[in-house]
Design a protein around this motif. Structure first.
Motif, PDB file in Angstrom:
ATOM      1  N   ARG A  73      -4.653  11.299   3.553  1.00  0.00           N
ATOM      2  CA  ARG A  73      -3.206   9.624   3.764  1.00  0.00           C
ATOM      3  C   ARG A  73      -3.705   9.133   5.371  1.00  0.00           C
ATOM      4  O   ARG A  73      -4.664   9.391   5.685  1.00  0.00           O
ATOM      5  N   VAL A  74      -3.491   7.249   4.282  1.00  0.00           N
ATOM      6  CA  VAL A  74      -3.865   6.293   5.632  1.00  0.00           C
ATOM      7  C   VAL A  74      -2.626   7.204   7.008  1.00  0.00           C
ATOM      8  O   VAL A  74      -1.934   8.035   7.501  1.00  0.00           O
ATOM      9  N   PRO A  75      -3.837   8.290   8.276  1.00  0.00           N
ATOM     10  CA  PRO A  75      -3.685   8.541   9.573  1.00  0.00           C
ATOM     11  C   PRO A  75      -2.353   8.077  10.831  1.00  0.00           C
ATOM     12  O   PRO A  75      -3.153   8.269  11.967  1.00  0.00           O
ATOM     13  N   PHE A  76      -1.765   6.538  10.480  1.00  0.00           N
ATOM     14  CA  PHE A  76      -1.058   6.116  11.445  1.00  0.00           C
ATOM     15  C   PHE A  76       0.210   4.708  10.527  1.00  0.00           C
ATOM     16  O   PHE A  76       0.397   5.368   8.915  1.00  0.00           O
ATOM     17  N   SER A  77       0.901   5.083  11.028  1.00  0.00           N
ATOM     18  CA  SER A  77       2.692   4.414  10.464  1.00  0.00           C
ATOM     19  C   SER A  77       2.242   3.102  10.337  1.00  0.00           C
ATOM     20  O   SER A  77       1.303   2.460  10.631  1.00  0.00           O
ATOM     21  N   LEU A  78       3.215   2.592   9.869  1.00  0.00           N
ATOM     22  CA  LEU A  78       3.668   0.463   9.432  1.00  0.00           C
ATOM     23  C   LEU A  78       4.479   0.349  10.596  1.00  0.00           C
ATOM     24  O   LEU A  78       5.632   1.165  10.470  1.00  0.00           O
ATOM     25  N   LEU A  79       4.568  -0.926  10.713  1.00  0.00           N
ATOM     26  CA  LEU A  79       5.943  -1.717  11.270  1.00  0.00           C
ATOM     27  C   LEU A  79       5.709  -2.559  11.189  1.00  0.00           C
ATOM     28  O   LEU A  79       5.017  -3.682  11.113  1.00  0.00           O
ATOM     29  N   HIS A  80       7.173  -2.926  10.748  1.00  0.00           N
ATOM     30  CA  HIS A  80       7.724  -4.568  10.360  1.00  0.00           C
ATOM     31  C   HIS A  80       7.989  -5.135  11.274  1.00  0.00           C
ATOM     32  O   HIS A  80       9.840  -4.107  11.256  1.00  0.00           O
ATOM     33  N   VAL A  81       9.116  -5.947  11.899  1.00  0.00           N
ATOM     34  CA  VAL A  81       9.168  -6.692  12.580  1.00  0.00           C
ATOM     35  C   VAL A  81      10.321  -7.832  11.394  1.00  0.00           C
ATOM     36  O   VAL A  81       9.562  -9.060  11.468  1.00  0.00           O
ATOM     37  N   ASP A  82      11.191  -7.588  11.152  1.00  0.00           N
ATOM     38  CA  ASP A  82      12.400  -8.298   9.809  1.00  0.00           C
ATOM     39  C   ASP A  82      13.162  -9.038  10.810  1.00  0.00           C
ATOM     40  O   ASP A  82      13.946  -9.096  11.655  1.00  0.00           O
ATOM     41  N   THR A  83      12.970 -10.064  10.681  1.00  0.00           N
ATOM     42  CA  THR A  83      13.563 -11.208  11.097  1.00  0.00           C
ATOM     43  C   THR A  83      15.036 -11.709  10.268  1.00  0.00           C
ATOM     44  O   THR A  83      15.809 -12.278  10.855  1.00  0.00           O
ATOM     45  N   GLY A  84      15.238 -10.849   9.261  1.00  0.00           N
ATOM     46  CA  GLY A  84      16.151 -11.077   8.314  1.00  0.00           C
ATOM     47  C   GLY A  84      16.428 -12.272   7.625  1.00  0.00           C
ATOM     48  O   GLY A  84      17.376 -12.842   6.939  1.00  0.00           O
ATOM     49  N   HIS A  85      15.602 -13.438   8.031  1.00  0.00           N
ATOM     50  CA  HIS A  85      15.124 -14.581   7.077  1.00  0.00           C
ATOM     51  C   HIS A  85      13.799 -14.282   6.267  1.00  0.00           C
ATOM     52  O   HIS A  85      13.348 -14.657   5.425  1.00  0.00           O
ATOM     53  N   ASN A  86      13.823 -13.098   5.083  1.00  0.00           N
ATOM     54  CA  ASN A  86      11.828 -13.113   5.393  1.00  0.00           C
ATOM     55  C   ASN A  86      12.970 -12.850   3.255  1.00  0.00           C
ATOM     56  O   ASN A  86      14.031 -12.009   3.113  1.00  0.00           O
ATOM     57  N   PHE A  87      11.649 -13.082   2.445  1.00  0.00           N
ATOM     58  CA  PHE A  87      11.934 -13.137   1.072  1.00  0.00           C
ATOM     59  C   PHE A  87      12.520 -11.762   0.064  1.00  0.00           C
ATOM     60  O   PHE A  87      11.798 -10.675   0.868  1.00  0.00           O
ATOM     61  N   PRO A  88      13.183 -11.399  -0.100  1.00  0.00           N
ATOM     62  CA  PRO A  88      13.851 -10.319  -1.009  1.00  0.00           C
ATOM     63  C   PRO A  88      12.790  -9.464  -1.150  1.00  0.00           C
ATOM     64  O   PRO A  88      12.500  -8.351  -1.308  1.00  0.00           O
ATOM     65  N   GLU A  89      11.615 -10.733  -1.966  1.00  0.00           N
ATOM     66  CA  GLU A  89      10.823 -10.078  -3.279  1.00  0.00           C
ATOM     67  C   GLU A  89      10.093  -9.337  -2.185  1.00  0.00           C
ATOM     68  O   GLU A  89       9.305  -8.294  -2.633  1.00  0.00           O
ATOM     69  N   VAL A  90       9.720 -10.200  -1.007  1.00  0.00           N
ATOM     70  CA  VAL A  90       8.666  -9.253  -0.125  1.00  0.00           C
ATOM     71  C   VAL A  90       8.773  -7.675   0.574  1.00  0.00           C
ATOM     72  O   VAL A  90       8.033  -7.167   0.504  1.00  0.00           O
ATOM     73  N   LEU A  91      10.053  -7.828   0.507  1.00  0.00           N
ATOM     74  CA  LEU A  91      11.004  -6.874   1.595  1.00  0.00           C
ATOM     75  C   LEU A  91      11.011  -5.736   0.753  1.00  0.00           C
ATOM     76  O   LEU A  91      10.115  -4.621   1.069  1.00  0.00           O
ATOM     77  N   ALA A  92      11.339  -6.387  -0.976  1.00  0.00           N
ATOM     78  CA  ALA A  92      10.705  -5.040  -2.046  1.00  0.00           C
ATOM     79  C   ALA A  92       9.752  -4.240  -1.996  1.00  0.00           C
ATOM     80  O   ALA A  92       9.268  -3.466  -2.405  1.00  0.00           O
ATOM     81  N   PHE A  93       8.564  -5.165  -2.412  1.00  0.00           N
ATOM     82  CA  PHE A  93       6.949  -4.925  -2.331  1.00  0.00           C
ATOM     83  C   PHE A  93       6.907  -4.391  -0.971  1.00  0.00           C
ATOM     84  O   PHE A  93       6.420  -2.861  -1.023  1.00  0.00           O
ATOM     85  N   ARG A  94       7.105  -3.926  -0.118  1.00  0.00           N
ATOM     86  CA  ARG A  94       6.373  -3.385   1.486  1.00  0.00           C
ATOM     87  C   ARG A  94       7.266  -2.620   0.846  1.00  0.00           C
ATOM     88  O   ARG A  94       6.377  -1.501   1.207  1.00  0.00           O
ATOM     89  N   ASP A  95       8.598  -2.114   0.434  1.00  0.00           N
ATOM     90  CA  ASP A  95       9.185  -0.367   0.921  1.00  0.00           C
ATOM     91  C   ASP A  95       8.347   0.407  -0.193  1.00  0.00           C
ATOM     92  O   ASP A  95       8.538   1.150  -0.245  1.00  0.00           O
ATOM     93  N   ALA A  96       8.401  -0.694  -1.523  1.00  0.00           N
ATOM     94  CA  ALA A  96       7.926   0.240  -2.746  1.00  0.00           C
ATOM     95  C   ALA A  96       6.180   0.748  -2.276  1.00  0.00           C
ATOM     96  O   ALA A  96       6.272   1.610  -2.919  1.00  0.00           O
ATOM     97  N   THR A  97       5.687   0.002  -1.853  1.00  0.00           N
ATOM     98  CA  THR A  97       3.677   0.079  -1.423  1.00  0.00           C
ATOM     99  C   THR A  97       4.662   1.512  -0.002  1.00  0.00           C
ATOM    100  O   THR A  97       3.189   2.607  -0.026  1.00  0.00           O
ATOM    101  N   ALA A  98       5.157   1.130   0.460  1.00  0.00           N
ATOM    102  CA  ALA A  98       4.909   2.466   1.566  1.00  0.00           C
ATOM    103  C   ALA A  98       5.876   3.623   1.605  1.00  0.00           C
ATOM    104  O   ALA A  98       4.606   4.677   1.654  1.00  0.00           O
ATOM    105  N   GLU A  99       6.820   3.588   0.355  1.00  0.00           N
ATOM    106  CA  GLU A  99       6.729   5.161  -0.812  1.00  0.00           C
ATOM    107  C   GLU A  99       5.458   5.689  -0.991  1.00  0.00           C
ATOM    108  O   GLU A  99       5.362   6.573  -1.132  1.00  0.00           O
ATOM    109  N   ARG A 100       5.128   4.637  -1.841  1.00  0.00           N
ATOM    110  CA  ARG A 100       3.723   4.549  -3.027  1.00  0.00           C
ATOM    111  C   ARG A 100       2.696   5.943  -2.651  1.00  0.00           C
ATOM    112  O   ARG A 100       1.942   6.402  -2.725  1.00  0.00           O
ATOM    113  N   LEU A 101       2.538   5.088  -1.179  1.00  0.00           N
ATOM    114  CA  LEU A 101       1.541   5.381  -0.230  1.00  0.00           C
ATOM    115  C   LEU A 101       1.831   6.818   1.075  1.00  0.00           C
ATOM    116  O   LEU A 101       0.661   7.428   1.182  1.00  0.00           O
TER     117      LEU A 101
END
Length: 318
Positions: A73-101
């Motif tokens: 697996r990728v040997p480091f974690s992910l970090l996102h600074v969420d402005t609260g104004h991000n596109f919902p579609e992108v946030l959903a993709f972000r979460d699904a990608t982290a879970e898949r990997l």
């Protein structure tokens, strides 16, 4: 499905002509350089982290990391600074990608800082410049000594000044005069306690390189990157989406246009471009003909001043 979860081919068929004398395409060379950088940083630093928004550049860096360490697996974690104004579609993709990997994702929230008074809303409603403090706090809290990002030199004049390994001082600030030479692919990661290094594995890539690599590798992206019908209004030479955080003024007319996004930042400052490019191949053709960088064409926050990006970088912004 993204190729990040599959074993890399030993000799992927490059979309470009082989480089003379090496039998490698331009994309092969760029991929090899990026994987070398990622492996070097993981070997040299103790607690690296990848800034991952779900945007195309951070998706490509994560894909490269997946190839670099496959089958582990990728040997480091992910970090996102969420402005609260991000596109919902992108946030959903972000979460699904982290879970898949199976990669840990930490989220720093600008809204939390506004709610408790550590930050104040800007008069223009844009939150991108407010990301700096949550980012620096998250880096300090995670004791991260190396922070990967998907910035590229072709995006902006300030980013063109960056080295691939860019030192940040004890306050997270960047001094463009304090840049280390990087000759013969040798990267200097030395730093003292409290300092950290920002790492840009795809710094030498262009927007076109990114899209050709996405096409070659079959990398999945949020659907906003492809042409779709959306309610928009014209402002400052850009098509802005109608959202709760970007509403038209009384004299601005809402229209339904076929658009796509070249970059997917804060909804309040990111514009769309008119496009019929509904596939990766079509986007590649479109980008080939473009004369504007994606940030120059679609990011209102970069138009605040000539030195808008450089000023934010000096304060600790990515």
């Amino acid at each position: 499905m993204s190729a990040a979860s599959e074993a890399p081919a030993l000799a992927p068929a490059g979309a470009l002509a082989p480089a003379r004398g090496h039998g490698l395409s331009q994309l092969d060379v760029l991929e090899s350089e990026a994987i070398h950088i990622i492996r070097e940083v993981v070997a040299e630093f103790e607690r690296p982290v990848l800034l991952f928004s779900g945007g195309k550049d951070s998706v490509v860096v994560l894909h490269l990391a997946s190839k670099a360490f496959w089958p582990a697996r990728v040997p480091f974690s992910l970090l996102h600074v969420d402005t609260g104004h991000n596109f919902p579609e992108v946030l959903a993709f972000r979460d699904a990608t982290a879970e898949r990997l199976g990669v840990r994702l930490a989220v720093a929230s600008v809204q939390d800082y506004i709610d408790d008074g550590r930050l104040l809303e800007r008069a223009d409603g844009t939150r991108n410049p407010l990301q700096t403090l949550p980012l620096l706090d998250a880096v300090a809290a995670g004791r991260h000594d190396a922070v990967f990002g998907g910035a590229r030199r072709d995006e902006d004049k300030a980013r063109a000044k960056e080295r691939i390994l860019s030192l940040r001082d004890e306050f997270g600030q960047w001094d463009p005069r304090n840049q280390r030479p990087e000759l013969w692919n040798l990267y200097n990661g030395r730093h003292t306690v409290g300092q950290h290094v920002r790492v840009f594995p795809i710094s030498n890539w262009t927007e076109l390189d990114v899209w050709r690599y996405i096409e070659r590798e079959g990398i999945e992206l949020p659907p906003l990157y492809y042409a779709h019908d959306r309610e928009v209004f014209a402002r400052d030479g850009m098509w802005r989406a109608v959202t709760p955080v970007s509403l038209p003024a009384p004299d601005e007319t809402v229209e339904t246009r076929r658009v796509r996004y070249r970059t997917v930042g804060d909804m309040s400052c990111t514009g769309a471009v008119e496009s019929d490019a509904a596939s990766v191949a079509a986007v590649v053709r479109e980008v080939t003909q473009s004369t504007l960088t994606e940030r120059g064409a679609t990011r209102a926050d970069d138009r605040i001043s000539e030195a808008a990006m450089e000023d934010r970088k000096r304060d600790g912004y990515f």
